[in-house]
Design an enzyme around this catalytic site. Sequence first.
Site, mmCIF file in Angstrom:
data_model
loop_
_atom_site.group_PDB
_atom_site.id
_atom_site.type_symbol
_atom_site.label_atom_id
_atom_site.label_comp_id
_atom_site.label_asym_id
_atom_site.label_seq_id
_atom_site.Cartn_x
_atom_site.Cartn_y
_atom_site.Cartn_z
ATOM 1 N N SER A 160 0.836 -1.200 0.000
ATOM 2 C CA SER A 160 0.000 0.000 0.000
ATOM 3 C C SER A 160 0.869 1.247 0.000
ATOM 4 O O SER A 160 2.021 1.222 0.459
ATOM 5 C CB SER A 160 -0.889 0.010 1.245
ATOM 6 O OG SER A 160 -1.510 1.258 1.429
ATOM 7 N N TYR A 186 0.111 -0.219 10.742
ATOM 8 C CA TYR A 186 -0.263 -0.557 9.369
ATOM 9 C C TYR A 186 0.882 -0.246 8.407
ATOM 10 O O TYR A 186 1.248 -1.071 7.567
ATOM 11 C CB TYR A 186 -1.517 0.226 8.969
ATOM 12 C CG TYR A 186 -1.954 -0.037 7.541
ATOM 13 C CD1 TYR A 186 -2.414 -1.294 7.154
ATOM 14 C CD2 TYR A 186 -1.920 0.975 6.581
ATOM 15 C CE1 TYR A 186 -2.827 -1.533 5.846
ATOM 16 C CE2 TYR A 186 -2.332 0.740 5.281
ATOM 17 C CZ TYR A 186 -2.781 -0.511 4.913
ATOM 18 O OH TYR A 186 -3.176 -0.739 3.616
#
Length: 336
Positions: A160, A186
């Site tokens: 990501s 994350y």
Amino acid sequence: MMTTKQTPIGSGFGASVTAEEVIKGIDLTNKTAIVTGGYSGLGLETVRVLRSAGAKVIVPTRDYNKAVIALANIDGVDIEVMDLMDPASINAFADKFLATGQALHILVNSAGIMASPLSRDSRGYESQFATNHLGHFQLVARLWPALRKANGARVVSVSSWGHHFSPVVFDDPNFDRRDYDRWAAYGQSKTANILFAVALDKRGQTDGVRAFSLHPGSIVGTGLEKHLSEEELRAAGVIDENGQPVLDPAKNLKTVEQGAATSVWCATSPQLNNMGGVYCENCDIAPLGHDNESDFYLDNESTLTDSGVMPYAVDSEAADRLWSLSEQLTGQKFAI
């Protein structure tokens, strides 16, 4: 061994291309693929498109009934039980596959969680690092004999843009001593996805196994955003005032069909033959981004549209360090 440069190759595809368009003309008959997270969002679209090209597709899932319902309209998909937070279930899934004697040509690691509250697996490992990275590390390690048998396999890790939020903090990857920040956790896990592709490609290419990582774009409605409030999504610019997704591929705001395109491109495109170890976006190898710590935080709208990969995420020394740490934390070594 040749290491692919982190430089765009001019693939000819743009940000709005779909997975279905990317796979046109590619025949995957007699090829076997495993797609984690293949029963929702980007993973589901990846499964659909790989099947449409003739591949045999296996989807491991922690929720068998949910997967059966989600995949009901795609013929010929095999569903098996596996939980990335449960090492024993990963081993059981891999052992069952290896017992068939099949070669594994494509492994797409698409499953993941994002910005979740602090939780830990049975080993005490932080859940985003455990699910997004360590579980996939163990899965690839266990499936390594089948990947080698393919004589030309690809391992694709769905990372990501969120890797900008944090490098891997090697001194405390599981937030044992630092305050938990869900976005830092994350970001660390997504950086780990990229570093894993760097390290795996270096070790696997002599056996014909190449590895890639990618940013699919920001896609609302996949379930990944379940821990975010509507206010947070609106502030990030991914939904409008009516709660509807904002679609603008040029700003990486994509549909599921567009978001799955780079996964499918990395997994199947002949344009990437004899390449690997790179981070991709918009169906091309991404440029190297600038190393600016202010990029770790969503302080303004422009950062979401920045392209490129942070240098710390493709650093070969960090990749080797993560490999060693992952072996230590999982107790799993590759038979390379």
